[in-house]
Every structure is written in structure tokens, then in C-alpha cells.
Design an enzyme around this catalytic site. Structure first.
Site, mmCIF file in Angstrom:
data_model
loop_
_atom_site.group_PDB
_atom_site.id
_atom_site.type_symbol
_atom_site.label_atom_id
_atom_site.label_comp_id
_atom_site.label_asym_id
_atom_site.label_seq_id
_atom_site.Cartn_x
_atom_site.Cartn_y
_atom_site.Cartn_z
ATOM 1 N N CYS A 199 -4.869 13.770 14.885
ATOM 2 C CA CYS A 199 -5.250 13.755 16.402
ATOM 3 C C CYS A 199 -5.715 15.018 16.352
ATOM 4 O O CYS A 199 -5.347 16.034 15.412
ATOM 5 C CB CYS A 199 -4.666 13.935 17.115
ATOM 6 S SG CYS A 199 -4.793 14.557 18.941
ATOM 7 N N CYS B 63 -10.030 8.187 22.659
ATOM 8 C CA CYS B 63 -9.009 9.031 21.834
ATOM 9 C C CYS B 63 -8.788 9.736 21.247
ATOM 10 O O CYS B 63 -9.572 10.072 20.011
ATOM 11 C CB CYS B 63 -8.575 7.375 22.368
ATOM 12 S SG CYS B 63 -7.364 6.868 23.155
ATOM 13 N N CYS C 68 -8.449 9.703 32.810
ATOM 14 C CA CYS C 68 -7.759 10.024 31.738
ATOM 15 C C CYS C 68 -6.771 11.490 31.389
ATOM 16 O O CYS C 68 -8.205 12.083 31.454
ATOM 17 C CB CYS C 68 -7.976 10.175 29.594
ATOM 18 S SG CYS C 68 -7.326 10.104 29.024
ATOM 19 N N GLU D 296 -9.261 19.314 29.029
ATOM 20 C CA GLU D 296 -10.172 18.128 28.906
ATOM 21 C C GLU D 296 -9.644 17.426 29.510
ATOM 22 O O GLU D 296 -8.490 16.783 30.448
ATOM 23 C CB GLU D 296 -10.840 17.731 27.848
ATOM 24 C CG GLU D 296 -12.135 18.673 27.176
ATOM 25 C CD GLU D 296 -12.287 18.221 25.951
ATOM 26 O OE1 GLU D 296 -14.398 18.315 25.587
ATOM 27 O OE2 GLU D 296 -11.821 17.137 25.052
ATOM 28 N N CYS E 151 0.699 15.382 15.656
ATOM 29 C CA CYS E 151 -0.341 14.315 14.699
ATOM 30 C C CYS E 151 -0.922 14.822 13.317
ATOM 31 O O CYS E 151 -1.908 15.092 14.048
ATOM 32 C CB CYS E 151 -0.571 13.274 15.647
ATOM 33 S SG CYS E 151 1.237 13.170 16.544
ATOM 34 N N CYS F 105 -1.246 20.935 21.804
ATOM 35 C CA CYS F 105 -0.538 19.261 21.474
ATOM 36 C C CYS F 105 0.621 20.979 20.600
ATOM 37 O O CYS F 105 -0.130 20.863 19.471
ATOM 38 C CB CYS F 105 -0.216 18.762 21.286
ATOM 39 S SG CYS F 105 0.424 16.820 21.616
HETATM 40 N N1 SAH Z 1 0.168 12.851 23.108
HETATM 41 C C1 SAH Z 1 0.449 11.784 23.799
HETATM 42 C C2 SAH Z 1 -0.456 10.872 24.615
HETATM 43 C C3 SAH Z 1 -2.107 11.295 24.596
HETATM 44 S S1 SAH Z 1 -2.378 10.858 22.938
HETATM 45 C C4 SAH Z 1 0.472 10.492 22.948
HETATM 46 O O1 SAH Z 1 0.594 10.463 21.038
HETATM 47 O O2 SAH Z 1 1.030 9.200 23.531
HETATM 48 C C5 SAH Z 1 -3.268 9.241 23.583
HETATM 49 C C6 SAH Z 1 -3.439 8.668 22.618
HETATM 50 O O3 SAH Z 1 -4.609 8.573 21.094
HETATM 51 C C7 SAH Z 1 -2.716 8.439 21.789
HETATM 52 O O4 SAH Z 1 -1.877 6.553 21.337
HETATM 53 C C8 SAH Z 1 -3.055 9.132 20.186
HETATM 54 O O5 SAH Z 1 -1.723 8.084 18.850
HETATM 55 C C9 SAH Z 1 -3.969 7.995 20.063
HETATM 56 N N2 SAH Z 1 -5.276 9.011 18.812
HETATM 57 C C10 SAH Z 1 -4.839 10.489 18.717
HETATM 58 N N3 SAH Z 1 -5.901 10.444 17.968
HETATM 59 C C11 SAH Z 1 -6.681 9.634 17.754
HETATM 60 C C12 SAH Z 1 -7.665 8.933 16.999
HETATM 61 N N4 SAH Z 1 -8.123 10.029 15.710
HETATM 62 N N5 SAH Z 1 -8.158 8.434 16.872
HETATM 63 C C13 SAH Z 1 -7.594 6.966 17.407
HETATM 64 N N6 SAH Z 1 -6.955 7.400 18.554
HETATM 65 C C14 SAH Z 1 -5.753 8.464 18.174
HETATM 66 FE FE1 SF4 Z 2 -0.172 15.510 20.235
HETATM 67 FE FE2 SF4 Z 2 -2.062 14.257 19.684
HETATM 68 FE FE3 SF4 Z 2 0.336 13.404 18.149
HETATM 69 FE FE4 SF4 Z 2 -0.574 12.870 20.951
HETATM 70 S S1 SF4 Z 2 -1.180 12.262 19.626
HETATM 71 S S2 SF4 Z 2 1.618 13.846 20.617
HETATM 72 S S3 SF4 Z 2 -1.566 14.641 21.744
HETATM 73 S S4 SF4 Z 2 -0.777 15.244 18.641
#
Ligand code: SAH
Ligand code: SF4
Length: 342
Positions: A121, A333, A107, A92, A118, A114
Site C-alpha cells: 500500500c 485503491c 472514498c 486525498e 501493509c 497510516c
Molecule cells: N486502512 C483500511 C482502509 C484503506 S485501504 C484498510 O486497509 O482496509 C482501502 C483498500 O485498498 C484496502 O482493502 C487495501 O488493502 C487496498 N489496497 C491497498 N493497497 C493496494 C494496492 N496496491 N492494490 C490494490 N488494493 C490496495
Molecule cells: Fe493502512 Fe494501507 Fe494497510 Fe489500509 S492498506 S491499513 S491504509 S497501510
């Protein structure tokens, strides 16, 4: 025979290729500009290229080897595309339009899924499929430009995937975005969860994008709870490498901080963050947590969010609260899950 994908080439490579097929150098330059500046979606758009050469191109080459599988438009103007690559995998990408700004930000995703896991996410929950090639990353921007007829001005690597876990392809994509699409490197932001050795490697790269770091907590115990990367490269190591990145660029780093209700939005947390950031040149972007189905985290209360912001501002930092974009189409995000991947 597989077709040659022209969007893989640098300008010089494209010119060499076209010339080697018998066309003049200035024609090659025109073809380059059709692809990268004039949003051509097919060779038939290239009206100043001879019919016979267009037929050759149609038979042997393609501009892109991916397609838009799905397009969703949010009430706020945000557009989410699902791009399908040659092997059937999808990722996406989100085009963010703001009615009070002339910027058009894209974006982009850097991986299918990934590995970083996390806890908050959606991408992380779906596991990892594969890295995207540089031209597949770029294709997300080209598709959006062709589809809307607009010129993208900013690119953020904040879609699916951890860009620094796909280092070589991402560095190649930075080059193509900068040189072929003519987007200034400062208008390209790379967001990472903190892959320390790769941030160090990036700091030595010819092109230095604006760095955004998903910090979410400067406290080792708290951060470890939600971000497995913290157990490999902890916040002290991260701090050291951010200082180095600071020295290499004139720009500030963006510190991304998801505010999760009752978890990392207290006064104590704000104080710890202020202390952690005091010797870093940075802005802070607070991201209200977007709830994901089936997890235990909460959105922050508006009051707690504002308190957090004021405390940080009082320490002299510039703080923004990230607007929620495209919530009605799951384009916010952390929501990009590439649902069509099996
Ligand atoms: N992997 C990279 C870039 C993609 S994620 C990273 O982690 O930075 C892009 C952003 O979305 C990151 O700051 C991540 O922490 C945030 N993000 C992920 N899940 C989220 C959620 N449920 N609510 C708000 N932000 C989120
Ligand atoms: Fe991967 Fe999501 Fe963590 Fe970014 S926030 S590193 S996309 S698992």
C-alpha cells in the site's frame, strides 16, 4: 481570534449556537440546511439570512476550515481531490461516478498517512502524520458536493489511513454523515485491516456501518508477510470478531481480497479462503493488485483471477471484481499517498 467552524456542530449544537448569537430558531434551521443540504460554500450564499447576521457570520465563523488544493479528473469520470487542512497537511479523497448507476460514492481518508505498514500500500509506505478530526473527514464530502453541485449517496472509508486506528473521530464522523448529511448508515462502509478490539467496540456502537475487512489471505504465514497487523491480531481472532459483527447487523460483511499474482491467487488459496468464510455472512470483493513503484508484487493474470472468482462462487458466495477507477490519476485503491505532504 480563531473562527468557529460550523461544520463541526450537530444540528442541535448549531441551533443553540445561532440562537445564542441572537437569531431566531427557524433561521438557525435554515442555516443548518444551507450547510448540509444546499451545498452553501459561503455565508453570502445564504440569501434568506439578514445582511447584518451574514456579516457577523463572515467575521466570526467559517463553514469549513480546509480547502481544495488540487483537483484531477480521470477519463472515466472519477475525481480526485487533494484537501488542505488548517495546519497545512493534505489528504486525498476520491469521488466515484459510474455512468450506469445513480450512486455517487465518496472514498474518504481518515488519517494523514497510516501506521499499519501493509507492504502493498502506497499510504502505508509513506508513514503516519496524524489523525483527522471528524469535521476534517466530513469536509471531504462537503467539498466534493460544493464543487460538483451533486449530492453524495454513499461513503466508503477506503482512502488514506486506518479508520479504526482513529476510532473516536471516525465514530463522530459517522454520526455527522448519518444525521447531518442524511446518508443511511448502510450506505456508509468502513474498511479496516482488522484491528480486532476496535471492531468489537464498533459492534457496540449506536450506528453500525457496513463493515469491509481487508483480509487478503486467511493464512497466518502468508498474511503476516504483507500485513504487520496479523502478528498482533491474527486471523483466528479476526474470525471470532467478524462473527460477532455479523450477529449485530443484518448486512453482510464485505471481504476485500487483493489478488497478487503468484502470491495469493492459487487454487489452494481459494480453498483456504472458502473454508475460512464458510460460517460468515459475507460478500467477497476481489481487488486486482495495483502496482506501486518499486515493489516486488505482480498484477494477477486475468485467467487466474477468473478461476479464483469461479471457485468462490461455487461455494455459494457473491463475488465481485473491483473495477479499477481513476487509474490515470492515481486514484485507484491503495494509490493515495498524499504526495504533497513533506
Ligand atoms: N486502512 C483500511 C482502509 C484503506 S485501504 C484498510 O486497509 O482496509 C482501502 C483498500 O485498498 C484496502 O482493502 C487495501 O488493502 C487496498 N489496497 C491497498 N493497497 C493496494 C494496492 N496496491 N492494490 C490494490 N488494493 C490496495
Ligand atoms: Fe493502512 Fe494501507 Fe494497510 Fe489500509 S492498506 S491499513 S491504509 S497501510
Amino acid at each position: 481570534m480563531e473562527k468557529v467552524v460550523l461544520s463541526k456542530f450537530s444540528k442541535e449544537e448549531l441551533i443553540d449556537f445561532i440562537v445564542s448569537k441572537g437569531e431566531k430558531k427557524y433561521k438557525a434551521q435554515q442555516i443548518f440546511s444551507w450547510i448540509w443540504a444546499k451545498n452553501a460554500s459561503s455565508f453570502d450564499d445564504m440569501t434568506d439570512v439578514k445582511k447584518e447576521f451574514r456579516a457577523f457570520l463572515n467575521e466570526n465563523c467559517t463553514i469549513l476550515d480546509s480547502k481544495i488544493k488540487l483537483r484531477q479528473i480521470s477519463k472515466d469520470g472519477t475525481i480526485k481531490y487533494l484537501i488542505e487542512f488548517a495546519d497545512g497537511n493534505c489528504a486525498e479523497t476520491v469521488l466515484m461516478r459510474f455512468d450506469n448507476r445513480s450512486n455517487l460514492s465518496m472514498c474518504v481518508s481518515s488519517q494523514i498517512g497510516c501506521k499499519m505498514g501493509c507492504k502493498f500500500c502506497a499510504t502505508g509506505k509513506n508513514g503516519f502524520k496524524r489523525n483527522l478530526f471528524a469535521h476534517e473527514i466530513i469536509s471531504q464530502i462537503l467539498h466534493a458536493q460544493i464543487d460538483t453541485g451533486l449530492k453524495i449517496t454513499n461513503v466508503v472509508f477506503m482512502g488514506q489511513g486506518e479508520p479504526l486506528d482513529n476510532f473516536d473521530n471516525v465514530v463522530e464522523a459517522l454520526k455527522l454523515i448519518n444525521k447531518n448529511l442524511q446518508i443511511s448508515i448502510r450506505r456508509i462502509t468502513l474498511s479496516t485491516c482488522g484491528v480486532v478490539p476496535k471492531i468489537l467496540e464498533l459492534s457496540k456502537n449506536e450506528l453500525l456501518p457496513t463493515l469491509a475487512v481487508s483480509l487478503h489471505s486467511p493464512n497466518h504465514a502468508l498474511r503476516s508477510e504483507v500485513m504487520p497487523i496479523e502478528r498482533k491480531y491474527d486471523i483466528n481472532a479476526l474470525h471470532d470478531v467478524l462473527k460477532i459483527y455479523n450477529q449485530q447487523t443484518k448486512d453482510r460483511i464485505t471481504i476485500e481480497y487483493i489478488l497478487i499474482g503468484g502470491f495469493n491467487d492459487t487454487i489452494e488459496c481459494a480453498k483456504e479462503l472458502i473454508n475460512y468464510l464458510k460460517d460468515l455472512k459475507c460478500n467477497i470483493n476481489l481487488i486486482p493488485y495495483n502496482p506501486i513503484k518499486g515493489d516486488k508484487f505482480k498484477k494477477p493474470e486475468r485467467n487466474d483471477m477468473l478461476r479464483f472468482k469461479y471457485l468462490l462462487e461455487a461455494s455459494g458466495k457473491k463475488v465481485t471484481i473491483r473495477l479499477e477507477r481513476g487509474a490515470d490519476i492515481d486514484a485507484a485503491c491503495g494509490q493515495l499517498a498524499g504526495r504533497l505532504n513533506k
